[in-house]
Design a protein around this motif. Structure first.
Motif, PDB file in Angstrom:
ATOM      1  N   THR A   1       0.915  -1.161   0.076  1.00 31.76           N
ATOM      2  CA  THR A   1      -0.216  -0.057  -0.049  1.00 31.76           C
ATOM      3  C   THR A   1       0.861   1.186  -0.051  1.00 31.76           C
ATOM      4  OG1 THR A   1      -1.848  -1.189   1.180  1.00 31.76           O
ATOM      5  CG2 THR A   1      -1.949   1.232   1.169  1.00 31.76           C
TER       6      THR A   1
ATOM      7  N   ARG B   1       0.964   5.332   0.212  1.00 30.59           N
ATOM      8  CA  ARG B   1       0.108   6.701   0.982  1.00 30.59           C
ATOM      9  C   ARG B   1       0.996   7.610   0.571  1.00 30.59           C
ATOM     10  NH1 ARG B   1      -0.431   2.315   4.441  1.00 30.59           N
ATOM     11  NH2 ARG B   1      -2.564   2.018   5.059  1.00 30.59           N
TER      12      ARG B   1
ATOM     13  N   THR C   1      -4.172   7.164  -1.179  1.00 31.96           N
ATOM     14  CA  THR C   1      -3.658   5.681  -0.820  1.00 31.96           C
ATOM     15  C   THR C   1      -4.058   4.920  -1.971  1.00 31.96           C
ATOM     16  OG1 THR C   1      -4.079   6.184   1.377  1.00 31.96           O
ATOM     17  CG2 THR C   1      -3.907   3.709   0.981  1.00 31.96           C
TER      18      THR C   1
END
Length: 107
Positions: free
Chosen positions: A56, A58, A68
């Motif tokens: 992920t 961000r 995100t």
């Protein structure tokens, strides 16, 4: 050293979603929480030696909404644009205090 031994290289550029211009000094983090970088004056960033098949990403920058995204990584290096939307202007609340302090009013 072969690329497979170094892990995956992830490169990108943080840009204004409306204008396409680079956003300087954006904060970019990957999901392991241990890797973080700041984009350069043109919004470019890079992570080298990433492990795993997915992560992920961000991204945050002053004046923009946080972004995100979940990425599935292959074995090749990846480069992409990260479009950030501007935050809507916030209305400032003002507070008026009289000299004797007897009344407060929000405007």
């Amino acid at each position: 050293m072969a690329r497979a031994e170094r892990g995956i290289e992830l490169r990108g550029r943080v840009v204004d979603a409306r204008t396409g211009e680079g956003i300087p000094d954006a904060r970019v983090r990957v999901s392991d929480g241990q890797r973080e970088t700041t984009g350069d004056s043109e919004g470019r960033f890079a992570f080298v030696g990433l492990e795993g098949r997915s992560l992920t990403l961000r991204v945050s920058a002053a004046g923009y909404r946080p972004f995100t995204v979940r990425l599935a990584l292959g074995t090749a290096s990846v480069e992409f644009a990260v479009p950030l939307e501007r935050e809507p202007p916030r209305l400032a609340e003002s507070l008026t205090v009289t000299p004797d302090g007897s009344s407060l009013a929000a405007e």
